[in-house]
Design a protein around this motif. Structure first.
Motif, PDB file in Angstrom:
ATOM      1  N   ILE A  38       6.456   1.663  -0.805  1.00 22.38           N
ATOM      2  CA  ILE A  38       5.517   0.606  -1.202  1.00 22.38           C
ATOM      3  C   ILE A  38       5.425  -0.480  -0.150  1.00 22.38           C
ATOM      4  CG2 ILE A  38       7.166  -0.845  -2.469  1.00 22.38           C
ATOM      5  CD1 ILE A  38       4.973  -1.171  -4.629  1.00 22.38           C
ATOM      6  N   CYS A  39       6.505  -0.682   0.609  1.00 29.48           N
ATOM      7  CA  CYS A  39       6.466  -1.689   1.677  1.00 29.48           C
ATOM      8  C   CYS A  39       5.456  -1.296   2.748  1.00 29.48           C
ATOM      9  CB  CYS A  39       7.855  -1.862   2.293  1.00 29.48           C
ATOM     10  SG  CYS A  39       9.126  -2.411   1.134  1.00 29.48           S
ATOM     11  N   GLU A  40       5.449  -0.012   3.093  1.00 25.84           N
ATOM     12  CA  GLU A  40       4.505   0.469   4.103  1.00 25.84           C
ATOM     13  C   GLU A  40       3.074   0.469   3.565  1.00 25.84           C
ATOM     14  OE1 GLU A  40       5.276   0.872   7.209  1.00 25.84           O
ATOM     15  OE2 GLU A  40       7.339   0.360   6.688  1.00 25.84           O
ATOM     16  N   ILE A  41       2.919   0.740   2.288  1.00 27.74           N
ATOM     17  CA  ILE A  41       1.588   0.675   1.674  1.00 27.74           C
ATOM     18  C   ILE A  41       1.023  -0.727   1.814  1.00 27.74           C
ATOM     19  CG2 ILE A  41       0.346   0.745  -0.529  1.00 27.74           C
ATOM     20  CD1 ILE A  41       2.262   3.010  -1.379  1.00 27.74           C
ATOM     21  N   PHE A  42       1.821  -1.729   1.482  1.00 26.06           N
ATOM     22  CA  PHE A  42       1.354  -3.109   1.524  1.00 26.06           C
ATOM     23  C   PHE A  42       1.272  -3.641   2.952  1.00 26.06           C
ATOM     24  CE2 PHE A  42       3.013  -3.853  -3.048  1.00 26.06           C
ATOM     25  CZ  PHE A  42       1.803  -3.441  -3.564  1.00 26.06           C
ATOM     26  N   ARG A  43       2.063  -3.110   3.856  1.00 32.01           N
ATOM     27  CA  ARG A  43       1.943  -3.539   5.256  1.00 32.01           C
ATOM     28  C   ARG A  43       0.620  -3.054   5.843  1.00 32.01           C
ATOM     29  NH1 ARG A  43       8.028  -1.987   6.004  1.00 32.01           N
ATOM     30  NH2 ARG A  43       9.016  -4.034   5.707  1.00 32.01           N
ATOM     31  N   GLU A  44       0.211  -1.869   5.448  1.00 35.51           N
ATOM     32  CA  GLU A  44      -1.054  -1.335   5.951  1.00 35.51           C
ATOM     33  C   GLU A  44      -2.243  -2.014   5.281  1.00 35.51           C
ATOM     34  OE1 GLU A  44      -3.277   2.985   6.571  1.00 35.51           O
ATOM     35  OE2 GLU A  44      -1.150   2.900   6.069  1.00 35.51           O
ATOM     36  N   HIS A  45      -2.098  -2.325   3.997  1.00 31.97           N
ATOM     37  CA  HIS A  45      -3.171  -2.978   3.246  1.00 31.97           C
ATOM     38  C   HIS A  45      -2.594  -4.222   2.551  1.00 31.97           C
ATOM     39  CE1 HIS A  45      -5.662   0.438   4.102  1.00 31.97           C
ATOM     40  NE2 HIS A  45      -4.920   1.264   3.396  1.00 31.97           N
ATOM     41  N   ARG A  46      -2.435  -5.268   3.335  1.00 28.31           N
ATOM     42  CA  ARG A  46      -1.769  -6.465   2.818  1.00 28.31           C
ATOM     43  C   ARG A  46      -2.516  -7.071   1.630  1.00 28.31           C
ATOM     44  NH1 ARG A  46       2.280  -9.805   4.897  1.00 28.31           N
ATOM     45  NH2 ARG A  46       2.398  -8.409   6.694  1.00 28.31           N
ATOM     46  N   SER A  47      -3.834  -6.964   1.622  1.00 29.85           N
ATOM     47  CA  SER A  47      -4.609  -7.518   0.504  1.00 29.85           C
ATOM     48  C   SER A  47      -4.274  -6.818  -0.813  1.00 29.85           C
ATOM     49  CB  SER A  47      -6.107  -7.400   0.785  1.00 29.85           C
ATOM     50  OG  SER A  47      -6.507  -6.037   0.863  1.00 29.85           O
ATOM     51  N   TRP A  48      -3.802  -5.571  -0.713  1.00 31.11           N
ATOM     52  CA  TRP A  48      -3.426  -4.849  -1.927  1.00 31.11           C
ATOM     53  C   TRP A  48      -2.230  -5.513  -2.604  1.00 31.11           C
ATOM     54  CZ3 TRP A  48      -3.744   1.210  -1.137  1.00 31.11           C
ATOM     55  CH2 TRP A  48      -5.069   1.544  -0.832  1.00 31.11           C
ATOM     56  N   TYR A  49      -1.302  -6.024  -1.793  1.00 34.81           N
ATOM     57  CA  TYR A  49      -0.156  -6.717  -2.398  1.00 34.81           C
ATOM     58  C   TYR A  49      -0.633  -7.923  -3.191  1.00 34.81           C
ATOM     59  CZ  TYR A  49       3.665  -9.866  -3.196  1.00 34.81           C
ATOM     60  OH  TYR A  49       4.539 -10.730  -3.819  1.00 34.81           O
ATOM     61  N   HIS A  50      -1.489  -8.730  -2.583  1.00 31.97           N
ATOM     62  CA  HIS A  50      -1.941  -9.954  -3.240  1.00 31.97           C
ATOM     63  C   HIS A  50      -2.736  -9.633  -4.510  1.00 31.97           C
ATOM     64  CE1 HIS A  50      -0.423 -12.405  -0.010  1.00 31.97           C
ATOM     65  NE2 HIS A  50      -1.081 -11.679   0.869  1.00 31.97           N
ATOM     66  N   THR A  64      -2.369  -6.926  -6.390  1.00 29.24           N
ATOM     67  CA  THR A  64      -1.445  -6.390  -7.395  1.00 29.24           C
ATOM     68  C   THR A  64      -0.546  -7.488  -7.942  1.00 29.24           C
ATOM     69  OG1 THR A  64      -1.445  -4.339  -6.100  1.00 29.24           O
ATOM     70  CG2 THR A  64       0.132  -4.500  -7.895  1.00 29.24           C
ATOM     71  N   ALA A  65      -0.113  -8.395  -7.070  1.00 29.29           N
ATOM     72  CA  ALA A  65       0.711  -9.514  -7.534  1.00 29.29           C
ATOM     73  C   ALA A  65      -0.074 -10.399  -8.501  1.00 29.29           C
ATOM     74  CB  ALA A  65       1.191 -10.336  -6.337  1.00 29.29           C
ATOM     75  N   LYS A  66      -1.350 -10.597  -8.222  1.00 32.72           N
ATOM     76  CA  LYS A  66      -2.207 -11.381  -9.112  1.00 32.72           C
ATOM     77  C   LYS A  66      -2.344 -10.700 -10.469  1.00 32.72           C
ATOM     78  CE  LYS A  66      -6.863 -13.390  -9.392  1.00 32.72           C
ATOM     79  NZ  LYS A  66      -8.172 -13.524  -8.672  1.00 32.72           N
ATOM     80  N   ALA A  67      -2.558  -9.385 -10.449  1.00 39.89           N
ATOM     81  CA  ALA A  67      -2.659  -8.638 -11.705  1.00 39.89           C
ATOM     82  C   ALA A  67      -1.331  -8.626 -12.447  1.00 39.89           C
ATOM     83  CB  ALA A  67      -3.115  -7.211 -11.415  1.00 39.89           C
ATOM     84  N   SER A  68      -0.240  -8.556 -11.695  1.00 38.81           N
ATOM     85  CA  SER A  68       1.094  -8.567 -12.304  1.00 38.81           C
ATOM     86  C   SER A  68       1.346  -9.878 -13.040  1.00 38.81           C
ATOM     87  CB  SER A  68       2.160  -8.363 -11.219  1.00 38.81           C
ATOM     88  OG  SER A  68       3.453  -8.541 -11.737  1.00 38.81           O
ATOM     89  N   GLU A  69       0.984 -10.974 -12.408  1.00 40.74           N
ATOM     90  CA  GLU A  69       1.159 -12.287 -13.037  1.00 40.74           C
ATOM     91  C   GLU A  69       0.241 -12.452 -14.249  1.00 40.74           C
ATOM     92  OE1 GLU A  69       0.936 -17.039 -11.825  1.00 40.74           O
ATOM     93  OE2 GLU A  69       0.639 -15.484 -10.306  1.00 40.74           O
ATOM     94  N   LYS A  70      -0.952 -11.921 -14.138  1.00 43.23           N
ATOM     95  CA  LYS A  70      -1.945 -12.050 -15.205  1.00 43.23           C
ATOM     96  C   LYS A  70      -1.576 -11.240 -16.441  1.00 43.23           C
ATOM     97  CE  LYS A  70      -6.929 -11.169 -15.945  1.00 43.23           C
ATOM     98  NZ  LYS A  70      -8.158 -10.693 -15.238  1.00 43.23           N
ATOM     99  N   ALA A 106       5.273  -2.546  -9.238  1.00 44.18           N
ATOM    100  CA  ALA A 106       5.454  -1.134  -8.903  1.00 44.18           C
ATOM    101  C   ALA A 106       4.762  -0.185  -9.869  1.00 44.18           C
ATOM    102  CB  ALA A 106       6.952  -0.808  -8.859  1.00 44.18           C
ATOM    103  N   VAL A 107       4.551  -0.602 -11.110  1.00 37.45           N
ATOM    104  CA  VAL A 107       3.999   0.316 -12.113  1.00 37.45           C
ATOM    105  C   VAL A 107       2.557   0.717 -11.813  1.00 37.45           C
ATOM    106  CG1 VAL A 107       3.409   0.593 -14.551  1.00 37.45           C
ATOM    107  CG2 VAL A 107       5.614  -0.379 -13.918  1.00 37.45           C
ATOM    108  N   PRO A 108       1.616  -0.217 -11.624  1.00 42.59           N
ATOM    109  CA  PRO A 108       0.243   0.218 -11.329  1.00 42.59           C
ATOM    110  C   PRO A 108       0.112   0.948 -10.006  1.00 42.59           C
ATOM    111  CG  PRO A 108       0.443  -2.153 -11.035  1.00 42.59           C
ATOM    112  CD  PRO A 108       1.703  -1.693 -11.705  1.00 42.59           C
ATOM    113  N   ILE A 109       0.956   0.629  -9.023  1.00 44.01           N
ATOM    114  CA  ILE A 109       0.896   1.339  -7.749  1.00 44.01           C
ATOM    115  C   ILE A 109       1.334   2.787  -7.944  1.00 44.01           C
ATOM    116  CG2 ILE A 109       1.774   1.418  -5.378  1.00 44.01           C
ATOM    117  CD1 ILE A 109      -0.157  -0.869  -5.944  1.00 44.01           C
ATOM    118  N   SER A 110       2.347   2.997  -8.794  1.00 44.87           N
ATOM    119  CA  SER A 110       2.766   4.363  -9.108  1.00 44.87           C
ATOM    120  C   SER A 110       1.674   5.116  -9.854  1.00 44.87           C
ATOM    121  CB  SER A 110       4.051   4.337  -9.949  1.00 44.87           C
ATOM    122  OG  SER A 110       4.502   5.638 -10.230  1.00 44.87           O
ATOM    123  N   PHE A 111       0.979   4.431 -10.767  1.00 44.48           N
ATOM    124  CA  PHE A 111      -0.147   5.049 -11.475  1.00 44.48           C
ATOM    125  C   PHE A 111      -1.217   5.490 -10.480  1.00 44.48           C
ATOM    126  CE2 PHE A 111      -0.215   3.645 -16.190  1.00 44.48           C
ATOM    127  CZ  PHE A 111       1.154   3.839 -16.305  1.00 44.48           C
TER     128      PHE A 111
END
Length: 212
Positions: free
Chosen positions: A37-49, A51-57, A63-68
């Motif tokens: 997941i670290c490499e996923i977010f390093r390649e697409h940094r906006s994806w982290y932000h 997903t973090a926004k959705a996680s907080e919301k 990790a759960v939606p990324i696994s989905f």
């Protein structure tokens, strides 16, 4: 020389075609390394932000939606179920209306759009797709009392629907239970990996400039 004037309708058509080609050319490619997941977010940094926004919301682990998404679409923005063929060569449609990163089916997506008033959301947009998964997880928690970190049971609900899960339709589907266990194992792996790299994604551009 005679100048041929294009009609307004044709001009609009050319503009729409141009926009469509532009958007298709700008589609985000799947990450090269989906095992970390670290490499996923390093390649697409906006994806982290996103997903973090959705996680907080929605109150779910990142990790759960990324696994989905890994399971559902392999992070392809335009993923669809395979075409079905009659007699092996006559196409007669796809297995479902699932589409995009989250493989959300049209009825569920429409419910999400109405419930959240996000009428311009798109299944081929990562931020919208991850927000949809968060919404579905939150509804699953409300309807069937599944913990938001329980990726195994959450995925069974995601695949079978809330009513199907209550009826136990997954019990005679060994392949689905195996898939749900894989989703759960991957979510745990992603969560452990994220602990070692999340700080770098929380830093702003100045922090990345000076701290790497």
């Amino acid at each position: 020389m005679q100048i041929v004037q294009k009609s307004p309708k044709k001009n609009k058509l050319f503009i729409l075609i141009g926009i469509s080609l532009l958007l298709s050319g700008c589609a985000t490619p799947p990450p090269q390394d989906t095992s970390n997941i670290c490499e996923i977010f390093r390649e697409h940094r906006s994806w982290y932000h996103a997903t973090a926004k959705a996680s907080e919301k929605w109150g779910m682990p990142i990790a759960v939606p990324i696994s989905f998404m890994y399971q559902e679409s392999s992070f392809r923005h335009n993923a669809k179920p395979p075409m079905r063929y009659f007699l092996g060569f006559i196409p007669y449609g796809r297995g479902s209306s699932a589409y995009g990163y989250s493989q959300a089916q049209t009825p569920a997506w429409n419910d999400y759009v109405k419930d959240t008033n996000r009428y311009f959301a798109s299944r081929s947009n990562f931020a919208d797709a991850v927000d949809f998964i968060g919404w579905y997880i939150d509804k699953t928690h409300q309807v069937n009392k599944i913990a938001k970190h329980d990726a195994y049971r959450l995925y069974l609900n995601y695949h079978e629907g809330w009513g199907g899960y209550r009826r136990g339709t997954y019990r005679n589907k060994g392949w689905l239970q195996t898939t749900a266990r894989r989703v759960n194992d991957r979510a745990k792996m992603y969560e452990q990996q994220l602990k070692g790299c999340e700080k770098e994604f929380k830093r702003g551009w100045l922090g990345r400039l000076f701290l790497g």
